[in-house]
Design a protein around this motif. Sequence first.
Motif, PDB file in Angstrom:
ATOM      1  N   ALA A  32      -2.775  -9.346 -33.479  1.00 14.34           N
ATOM      2  CA  ALA A  32      -1.791  -9.555 -32.407  1.00 14.34           C
ATOM      3  C   ALA A  32      -1.190  -8.228 -32.008  1.00 14.34           C
ATOM      4  O   ALA A  32      -1.039  -7.331 -32.839  1.00 14.34           O
ATOM      5  CB  ALA A  32      -0.714 -10.518 -32.891  1.00 14.34           C
ATOM      6  N   GLU A  33      -0.868  -8.081 -30.741  1.00 17.12           N
ATOM      7  CA  GLU A  33      -0.244  -6.840 -30.290  1.00 17.12           C
ATOM      8  C   GLU A  33       1.196  -7.054 -29.853  1.00 17.12           C
ATOM      9  O   GLU A  33       1.761  -6.258 -29.110  1.00 17.12           O
ATOM     10  CB  GLU A  33      -1.067  -6.220 -29.139  1.00 17.12           C
ATOM     11  CG  GLU A  33      -2.379  -5.643 -29.621  1.00 17.12           C
ATOM     12  CD  GLU A  33      -3.177  -4.979 -28.523  1.00 17.12           C
ATOM     13  OE1 GLU A  33      -2.633  -4.805 -27.412  1.00 17.12           O
ATOM     14  OE2 GLU A  33      -4.336  -4.640 -28.776  1.00 17.12           O
ATOM     15  N   ALA A  34       1.756  -8.163 -30.252  1.00 16.31           N
ATOM     16  CA  ALA A  34       3.162  -8.465 -29.989  1.00 16.31           C
ATOM     17  C   ALA A  34       3.606  -9.304 -31.169  1.00 16.31           C
ATOM     18  O   ALA A  34       2.762  -9.740 -31.957  1.00 16.31           O
ATOM     19  CB  ALA A  34       3.289  -9.245 -28.681  1.00 16.31           C
ATOM     20  N   PRO A  35       4.920  -9.525 -31.314  1.00 18.37           N
ATOM     21  CA  PRO A  35       5.353 -10.381 -32.438  1.00 18.37           C
ATOM     22  C   PRO A  35       4.505 -11.651 -32.491  1.00 18.37           C
ATOM     23  O   PRO A  35       4.295 -12.302 -31.476  1.00 18.37           O
ATOM     24  CB  PRO A  35       6.811 -10.689 -32.089  1.00 18.37           C
ATOM     25  CG  PRO A  35       7.251  -9.548 -31.228  1.00 18.37           C
ATOM     26  CD  PRO A  35       6.041  -9.065 -30.497  1.00 18.37           C
ATOM     27  N   GLU A  36       3.999 -11.949 -33.704  1.00 17.20           N
ATOM     28  CA  GLU A  36       2.978 -12.985 -33.784  1.00 17.20           C
ATOM     29  C   GLU A  36       3.490 -14.375 -33.423  1.00 17.20           C
ATOM     30  O   GLU A  36       4.574 -14.787 -33.828  1.00 17.20           O
ATOM     31  CB  GLU A  36       2.363 -13.011 -35.181  1.00 17.20           C
ATOM     32  CG  GLU A  36       1.089 -13.821 -35.175  1.00 17.20           C
ATOM     33  CD  GLU A  36       0.320 -13.721 -36.495  1.00 17.20           C
ATOM     34  OE1 GLU A  36       0.180 -12.609 -37.017  1.00 17.20           O
ATOM     35  OE2 GLU A  36      -0.118 -14.773 -36.969  1.00 17.20           O
ATOM     36  N   THR A  37       2.717 -15.093 -32.611  1.00 19.66           N
ATOM     37  CA  THR A  37       3.083 -16.448 -32.212  1.00 19.66           C
ATOM     38  C   THR A  37       2.121 -17.469 -32.800  1.00 19.66           C
ATOM     39  O   THR A  37       2.522 -18.421 -33.433  1.00 19.66           O
ATOM     40  CB  THR A  37       3.053 -16.575 -30.682  1.00 19.66           C
ATOM     41  OG1 THR A  37       1.821 -16.055 -30.197  1.00 19.66           O
ATOM     42  CG2 THR A  37       4.212 -15.847 -30.048  1.00 19.66           C
ATOM     43  N   LYS A  38       0.841 -17.230 -32.624  1.00 19.07           N
ATOM     44  CA  LYS A  38      -0.150 -18.223 -33.058  1.00 19.07           C
ATOM     45  C   LYS A  38      -1.377 -17.531 -33.643  1.00 19.07           C
ATOM     46  O   LYS A  38      -1.684 -16.386 -33.300  1.00 19.07           O
ATOM     47  CB  LYS A  38      -0.623 -19.043 -31.854  1.00 19.07           C
ATOM     48  CG  LYS A  38       0.442 -19.928 -31.240  1.00 19.07           C
ATOM     49  CD  LYS A  38       0.570 -21.245 -31.970  1.00 19.07           C
ATOM     50  CE  LYS A  38       1.536 -22.151 -31.253  1.00 19.07           C
ATOM     51  NZ  LYS A  38       2.760 -22.453 -31.877  1.00 19.07           N
ATOM     52  N   LYS A  39      -2.064 -18.293 -34.482  1.00 14.00           N
ATOM     53  CA  LYS A  39      -3.383 -17.844 -34.954  1.00 14.00           C
ATOM     54  C   LYS A  39      -4.424 -18.662 -34.203  1.00 14.00           C
ATOM     55  O   LYS A  39      -4.366 -19.889 -34.221  1.00 14.00           O
ATOM     56  CB  LYS A  39      -3.511 -18.141 -36.447  1.00 14.00           C
ATOM     57  CG  LYS A  39      -3.145 -16.967 -37.329  1.00 14.00           C
ATOM     58  CD  LYS A  39      -3.203 -17.380 -38.769  1.00 14.00           C
ATOM     59  CE  LYS A  39      -4.307 -16.658 -39.506  1.00 14.00           C
ATOM     60  NZ  LYS A  39      -4.224 -16.925 -40.959  1.00 14.00           N
ATOM     61  N   VAL A  40      -5.335 -17.998 -33.554  1.00 14.22           N
ATOM     62  CA  VAL A  40      -6.307 -18.755 -32.780  1.00 14.22           C
ATOM     63  C   VAL A  40      -7.733 -18.292 -33.062  1.00 14.22           C
ATOM     64  O   VAL A  40      -7.951 -17.176 -33.532  1.00 14.22           O
ATOM     65  CB  VAL A  40      -6.065 -18.638 -31.251  1.00 14.22           C
ATOM     66  CG1 VAL A  40      -4.673 -19.102 -30.882  1.00 14.22           C
ATOM     67  CG2 VAL A  40      -6.309 -17.229 -30.762  1.00 14.22           C
ATOM     68  N   ALA A  41      -8.668 -19.177 -32.747  1.00 15.17           N
ATOM     69  CA  ALA A  41     -10.077 -18.781 -32.762  1.00 15.17           C
ATOM     70  C   ALA A  41     -10.528 -18.768 -31.311  1.00 15.17           C
ATOM     71  O   ALA A  41     -10.007 -19.522 -30.486  1.00 15.17           O
ATOM     72  CB  ALA A  41     -10.892 -19.784 -33.566  1.00 15.17           C
ATOM     73  N   PHE A  42     -11.472 -17.930 -30.996  1.00 11.09           N
ATOM     74  CA  PHE A  42     -11.922 -17.836 -29.609  1.00 11.09           C
ATOM     75  C   PHE A  42     -13.343 -18.361 -29.486  1.00 11.09           C
ATOM     76  O   PHE A  42     -14.246 -17.906 -30.166  1.00 11.09           O
ATOM     77  CB  PHE A  42     -11.823 -16.385 -29.136  1.00 11.09           C
ATOM     78  CG  PHE A  42     -12.225 -16.189 -27.689  1.00 11.09           C
ATOM     79  CD1 PHE A  42     -11.796 -17.080 -26.700  1.00 11.09           C
ATOM     80  CD2 PHE A  42     -13.032 -15.129 -27.319  1.00 11.09           C
ATOM     81  CE1 PHE A  42     -12.173 -16.904 -25.377  1.00 11.09           C
ATOM     82  CE2 PHE A  42     -13.413 -14.951 -25.988  1.00 11.09           C
ATOM     83  CZ  PHE A  42     -12.988 -15.846 -25.017  1.00 11.09           C
ATOM     84  N   PHE A  43     -13.475 -19.335 -28.602  1.00  8.45           N
ATOM     85  CA  PHE A  43     -14.809 -19.843 -28.306  1.00  8.45           C
ATOM     86  C   PHE A  43     -15.355 -19.005 -27.156  1.00  8.45           C
ATOM     87  O   PHE A  43     -14.854 -19.078 -26.040  1.00  8.45           O
ATOM     88  CB  PHE A  43     -14.743 -21.321 -27.916  1.00  8.45           C
ATOM     89  CG  PHE A  43     -16.099 -21.903 -27.663  1.00  8.45           C
ATOM     90  CD1 PHE A  43     -16.884 -22.377 -28.709  1.00  8.45           C
ATOM     91  CD2 PHE A  43     -16.632 -21.935 -26.382  1.00  8.45           C
ATOM     92  CE1 PHE A  43     -18.157 -22.869 -28.487  1.00  8.45           C
ATOM     93  CE2 PHE A  43     -17.909 -22.431 -26.146  1.00  8.45           C
ATOM     94  CZ  PHE A  43     -18.667 -22.899 -27.194  1.00  8.45           C
ATOM     95  N   THR A  44     -16.374 -18.205 -27.452  1.00 11.72           N
ATOM     96  CA  THR A  44     -16.803 -17.206 -26.459  1.00 11.72           C
ATOM     97  C   THR A  44     -17.655 -17.791 -25.340  1.00 11.72           C
ATOM     98  O   THR A  44     -17.600 -17.320 -24.214  1.00 11.72           O
ATOM     99  CB  THR A  44     -17.598 -16.084 -27.138  1.00 11.72           C
ATOM    100  OG1 THR A  44     -18.674 -16.682 -27.863  1.00 11.72           O
ATOM    101  CG2 THR A  44     -16.720 -15.295 -28.087  1.00 11.72           C
ATOM    102  N   GLY A  45     -18.441 -18.819 -25.654  1.00 11.60           N
ATOM    103  CA  GLY A  45     -19.310 -19.386 -24.617  1.00 11.60           C
ATOM    104  C   GLY A  45     -20.519 -18.499 -24.398  1.00 11.60           C
ATOM    105  O   GLY A  45     -20.442 -17.277 -24.520  1.00 11.60           O
ATOM    106  N   CYS A  46     -21.664 -19.112 -24.076  1.00 10.01           N
ATOM    107  CA  CYS A  46     -22.892 -18.331 -23.995  1.00 10.01           C
ATOM    108  C   CYS A  46     -22.932 -17.462 -22.749  1.00 10.01           C
ATOM    109  O   CYS A  46     -23.250 -16.291 -22.783  1.00 10.01           O
ATOM    110  CB  CYS A  46     -24.097 -19.256 -24.036  1.00 10.01           C
ATOM    111  SG  CYS A  46     -24.044 -20.543 -22.805  1.00 10.01           S
ATOM    112  N   LEU A  47     -22.567 -18.065 -21.626  1.00  5.11           N
ATOM    113  CA  LEU A  47     -22.634 -17.335 -20.365  1.00  5.11           C
ATOM    114  C   LEU A  47     -21.463 -16.359 -20.276  1.00  5.11           C
ATOM    115  O   LEU A  47     -21.583 -15.260 -19.757  1.00  5.11           O
ATOM    116  CB  LEU A  47     -22.557 -18.348 -19.220  1.00  5.11           C
ATOM    117  CG  LEU A  47     -23.234 -17.951 -17.924  1.00  5.11           C
ATOM    118  CD1 LEU A  47     -24.700 -17.647 -18.151  1.00  5.11           C
ATOM    119  CD2 LEU A  47     -23.098 -19.084 -16.913  1.00  5.11           C
ATOM    120  N   MET A  48     -20.326 -16.809 -20.807  1.00  2.00           N
ATOM    121  CA  MET A  48     -19.126 -15.985 -20.721  1.00  2.00           C
ATOM    122  C   MET A  48     -19.286 -14.721 -21.561  1.00  2.00           C
ATOM    123  O   MET A  48     -18.717 -13.691 -21.233  1.00  2.00           O
ATOM    124  CB  MET A  48     -17.904 -16.776 -21.199  1.00  2.00           C
ATOM    125  CG  MET A  48     -17.485 -17.904 -20.284  1.00  2.00           C
ATOM    126  SD  MET A  48     -17.192 -17.439 -18.578  1.00  2.00           S
ATOM    127  CE  MET A  48     -15.799 -16.312 -18.717  1.00  2.00           C
TER     128      MET A  48
END
Lengths: 440, 470
Positions: free
Chosen positions: A190-206
């Motif tokens: 995180a680059e700001a005070p932490e709010t959430k922990k997330v996972a990122f679904f990247t997608g094939c085309l994206m």
Amino acid sequence: MTTLQEQQVIQDRFKERMDEDELLNCMRCGFCLPSCPTYITSGFKESHSPRGRIALMKAVVDGLIEPDEDFETSLNQCLGCRACEPVCPSGVNYGHLLEEARDIINQNKKHSLPVRTVRKAVFEGLFPHQNRMRNFTGLLGFYQRSGLQKVARATGIMKLFPESLATMERVLPKVPTMKEMKNRPRFLPAEAPETKKVAFFTGCLMDTMFLETNNATMKLLQLAGCEIIIPESQNCCGALHGHSGEKNGSKELAKKNIQAFEDLDVDYIITNAGGCGAFLVDYDHLLKDDPAWKERALAFKNKIKDITEILFEVRFHEKVKLELPFQIVTYQDSCHLRNVMKTAAAPRALLQAIEGIEFKEMKDADRCCGSAGIYNIVESEMSMQILDYKMEQTKATHASTVVTANPGCLLQMKLGIEREGLNEKMRAVHIVDLLMEAVK
Amino acid sequence: MINEQIKERIISIVGTENFDDSKVGRLTYSYDATPNFQALPDGVVSPRNTEEVAELVKVCNEHHIPVVPRGAGSNLCGGTCPTEGGLVFLFKHMNEILEIDEENLTATVQPGVITLDLINAVEAKGLFFPPDPGSMKTSTIGGNINENSGGLRGLKYGVTRDYVIALEIVLANGSIIRTGGKLAKDVAGYDFTRLYVGSEGTLGIVTEATLKLVPIPETKKTMLALYEDLEAAATTVSKIIANKIIPATLEFLDQATLKVVEDYAKIGLPTDAKAVLLIEQDGAPEVVERDIKKIADLCTEENAVSVQIAKTKAEAEALTTARRAALSALARLKPTTILEDATVPRSQVANMVKAINEIAEKYQLNICTFGHAGDGNLHPTVPTDARNKEEMERVEKAFEEIFEKAIELGGTITGEHGVGIMKAPYLELKLGQEGIAAMKAIKTALDPNNIMNPGKIFAKDSRKRVVIGQ
Ligand SMILES: Cc1cc2nc3c(=O)[nH]c(=O)nc-3n(C[C@H](O)[C@H](O)[C@H](O)COP(=O)(O)OP(=O)(O)OC[C@H]3O[C@@H](n4cnc5c(N)ncnc54)[C@H](O)[C@@H]3O)c2cc1C
Ligand code: SF4
Ligand code: SF4
């Protein structure tokens, strides 16, 4: 063409597999008619409306009609935009009916050899393999950079393709290099005070063709105070398979994705493509007959959130100053983001928070742009008619920036701009790219 | 029935693109919103103007081909189900608002205009077209006229009939007549305009209509009154009217209906109340203010547990929109949704609600009730399953008793949904043999070959059935 014998088999499968309760759930009130783009564009043909399509499916189950060519046309011309669902007071899950019907037809119909080859290559050979997606996109990059693109355009070879495909070739984004596509981060703080922990679904085309947008997405999440995990073993969501009658293929992909994310200790799984997100939240339905997976799918589904939703939730737009030079901005809903993921207010609120711009809502922003996966290529004529209407509404806002939240919509809007010759005056962007631009 | 030769004649009138006899084309016009009725027409035709309609009807009359006019197919009486085959007429090309006359306060429209489109167009000019059936987002003016549809604003403003002042009609022999005019008064001969309103497509085809408009009310207020018991809510209805207040809207919803509507609309309806009244008053601000206050007091006197007044326009609109979805929302519960339309004098609403509950008990059925209570018009609805024959028998019996009770209380078998094919067997209950004979005489005089929407209104046999259909 479907042979009579194939029709018989398809009819039998309809009887076995179509959910009769869901078909009966439609009480034929017609509340969905005014929301269906193909009903309107076809000049109010009931066979091109949700109510008509449901009645047709039921009639095949009941043996009142055979699944003939007209029947297939009716289903093929459906955009799968699911605008008919939120307006249905009876709660008919039209999308599920359509998916099942398409799967039955596709599994029991012999495609012509070229179609079969392409389908096999795309659905089995390409999309399920992220490395091949990279190579394919790389090839496209080579095509663009090597001068081949210029040659192809000069020789007019693209004229041999349907108009939409030929124009599409011109509007594809400049694709990233192989090196950029290969070295992807797996964890970002995180680059700001932490709010959430997330996972990122990247997608094939994206994560290939729209790599820049993925990078921007992650940057915004970091700025919003999210810690991000990007699991390596994830892959294509399976939407393209699911919508094209390749249900088994999509089930395999779904299981791999569930596995890739289930052991992560995160609050949400973030997507930035409405089309993928909507398919991910439907995994529990896709795997409903698989007792070993149903619960796992449900847990996965409950964590899915669109990027705009989480940014809004953690008040990103209030914490980070967003500013752009004056321009009129309008927003085109992604059908699946709106109708399935129910995300419509968050993107608008984020855009309205950008200082210096004027946000103007276009008429019928919630109506499909005609992109719909590969619809704009296979049902080119209807798709272009729908796009023409969309461009009319876009132009009426005098916007110079059209914002979307899904790669398919983005390409389609670019196509619309190109077709109208508005390249100089108007651009189409993904919402996260615009937000990134606006970050001060 | 439609041989090659006839087909060619039809195509020569409307063009190939406006005639469809494919299986898929016919199937998608084989039903309407009525459960359990389905029959394929022989063809579907979309005329582009009155002359084409007249030419087509002549062909049909010559060859005794049934003519089934169809708007949006949202009727609830099997009115557009082509039970005897024939040709379905669509009005998708005849869907223009021809004129909004701000001097005479009229609108002239083609039959295919969508009700809501008309309402929006006239409101943009500061005018008001009150008939607003729950289905107005899809229903057509042609359908509204032919069913004489009511709506949420019926109590104060009346029904479609009260707003139709002139018609252009193609008769069964193909001749074109005009009735009425942009006139506040007109006694030149029989009142054909009124005869055709509610005629369910059995006497001719409406090809143009002139409608009366009124000035748009200045303001509007919307409120919900919550009750712990159904009958208290129903008694309030009679009480309000007896106190000489006529609200614009006075709708009743029971708990089961509230729950499904909330499921769909998600606007925070009080699903723990046993019944609610949705009440609206419009007009000059002082009057609205005074009436709403008085109504609120009356509700409290009749044991309403709470009275909530909508704070914003959006909130008010959400409530009425949610109410309009009630019927379709009830379809969530079970595969088949069968509703009725019995109507009684306003003073009898409480008795009718009570009777419905007793009948539900007697036949062990779950009956959900909502409706235009202020009009004495209730829609007892049974969520059921057409595949369950035994339960369907009970539904049939329950509805027969509801009809009988309604008549006994001085009411009718249908207040606004029409007779169609569904209620044809019960018409005699309301009209008696002589009444039916008189109506049939009119039908025969105007349509001697019985081509106009045959099988509707008049039953072939009087074996009673509403729900055990085709
Ligand atoms: C969810 C829901 C809510 C509803 N709420 C209400 C309500 O609040 N109040 C109410 O009164 N009704 C209600 N209805 C019933 C129905 O919507 C109305 O009867 C409506 O007026 C029908 O309009 P339509 O265009 O669908 O006509 P259709 O159903 O297509 O046709 C109705 C009748 O009119 C005839 N017809 C149509 N066009 C013509 C023409 N041009 N010339 C001659 N005959 C013609 C047809 O033959 C048929 O007999 C509701 C229905 C649903 C499904
Ligand atoms: S709104 Fe729903 S119930 Fe009504 S016709 Fe459409 S799908 Fe059927
Ligand atoms: S998914 Fe879209 S195109 Fe298909 S029936 Fe529904 S509204 Fe129409």
